[in-house]
Design a protein around this motif. Structure first.
Motif, PDB file in Angstrom:
ATOM      1  N   LYS A  69       1.238  -0.690  -0.007  1.00  0.00           N
ATOM      2  CA  LYS A  69      -0.086   0.014  -0.251  1.00  0.00           C
ATOM      3  C   LYS A  69       0.917   1.009  -0.161  1.00  0.00           C
ATOM      4  O   LYS A  69       0.661   1.745  -0.663  1.00  0.00           O
ATOM      5  N   LYS A  70       1.649   1.257   0.955  1.00  0.00           N
ATOM      6  CA  LYS A  70       2.679   2.279   0.816  1.00  0.00           C
ATOM      7  C   LYS A  70       3.505   2.292  -0.369  1.00  0.00           C
ATOM      8  O   LYS A  70       3.418   3.963  -1.397  1.00  0.00           O
ATOM      9  N   GLU A  72       1.872   1.806  -3.909  1.00  0.00           N
ATOM     10  CA  GLU A  72       0.743   2.802  -4.262  1.00  0.00           C
ATOM     11  C   GLU A  72       0.493   3.765  -4.430  1.00  0.00           C
ATOM     12  O   GLU A  72      -0.033   4.354  -4.633  1.00  0.00           O
ATOM     13  N   SER A  73       0.923   3.737  -2.958  1.00  0.00           N
ATOM     14  CA  SER A  73       0.909   5.299  -2.713  1.00  0.00           C
ATOM     15  C   SER A  73       1.821   6.598  -3.177  1.00  0.00           C
ATOM     16  O   SER A  73       1.566   7.952  -2.668  1.00  0.00           O
TER      17      SER A  73
END
Length: 226
Positions: A69-70, A72-73
């Motif tokens: 998720k990191k 992706e952000s």
């Protein structure tokens, strides 16, 4: 309602599956079995268990999910840390393998060669890892190269000789206006192609005179029979 994927070897390897409306348990099991996050979590846990023993499957999946998720952000800090740590580990491998090669040198040349090959592979991987890290930290700006096609015209003189296009100096090199290849020659800009100028007309036997009488022999042909 929850089900779990059972593994007889250890309870820590049981993965808890939360029931999702609209999907059967079989569908959820299939999705988890083919999920790259789950598969790599199990692989990472199996290879790192010698440090802390068995790793809880749910916690391993959660850690990898948080890291993805990191990324992706847009947060690549964890990726940079991983590459830096790997480069350090590869450098340590290179030095250890090179040390072993040196210990066997002179007595066991086969072992020396094997260790040196492994050492150079570790060195190459270390360099590649550092190059990847540098590319992430300082990405290269895209370079756009504009290609210009310049066509040179071929000049034909009145004497029939032509000047090859590759021997002529481009017009812009002398500060002159360059003429596009597809532009038609007009009378104003190109009145004279021949640089030698116009020769004066020389009059030779211009008056037309009547040709005088020419003495010719009489007709000596045979007369026809009467």
């Amino acid at each position: 309602m929850s089900n779990s994927v059972k593994n007889k070897s250890s309870a820590d390897k049981n993965l808890t599956v939360t029931k999702i409306e609209g999907k059967t348990p079989e569908q959820q099991i299939a999705e988890l079995s083919l999920s790259p996050i789950v598969l790599n979590a199990y692989t990472a846990a199996n290879f790192s268990k010698f440090l802390f023993g068995s790793v809880n499957a749910n916690e391993a999946v959660g850690v990898i999910r948080d890291q993805t998720k990191k990324v992706e952000s847009g947060d690549l800090s964890e990726v940079e840390n991983t590459l830096t740590a790997q480069a350090i580990a590869l450098d340590a491998m290179f030095n250890e393998l090179a040390r072993r090669a040196a210990l066997n040198m002179g007595e066991h040349m086969n072992a020396t060669e094997m260790y040196m090959r492994l050492a150079f592979k570790a060195q190459s991987q270390c360099r590649t890892t550092l190059e990847t890290l540098a590319e992430i930290k300082y990405p290269k700006a895209a370079t756009f190269v504009r290609q210009q096609n310049v066509a040179y015209q071929q000049q034909v003189n009145n004497d029939g000789m032509s000047i090859p296009s590759n021997t002529r100096t481009p017009a812009h090199a002398h500060g002159k206006k360059e003429i596009p290849a597809n532009e038609l020659l007009n009378e104003a800009d190109h009145e004279k192609v021949d640089s030698r100028g116009t020769d004066e007309t020389i009059r030779v036997n211009s008056p037309v005179e009547t040709v005088g009488a020419v003495n010719r022999g009489k007709n000596t042909g045979r007369k026809g029979s009467k």
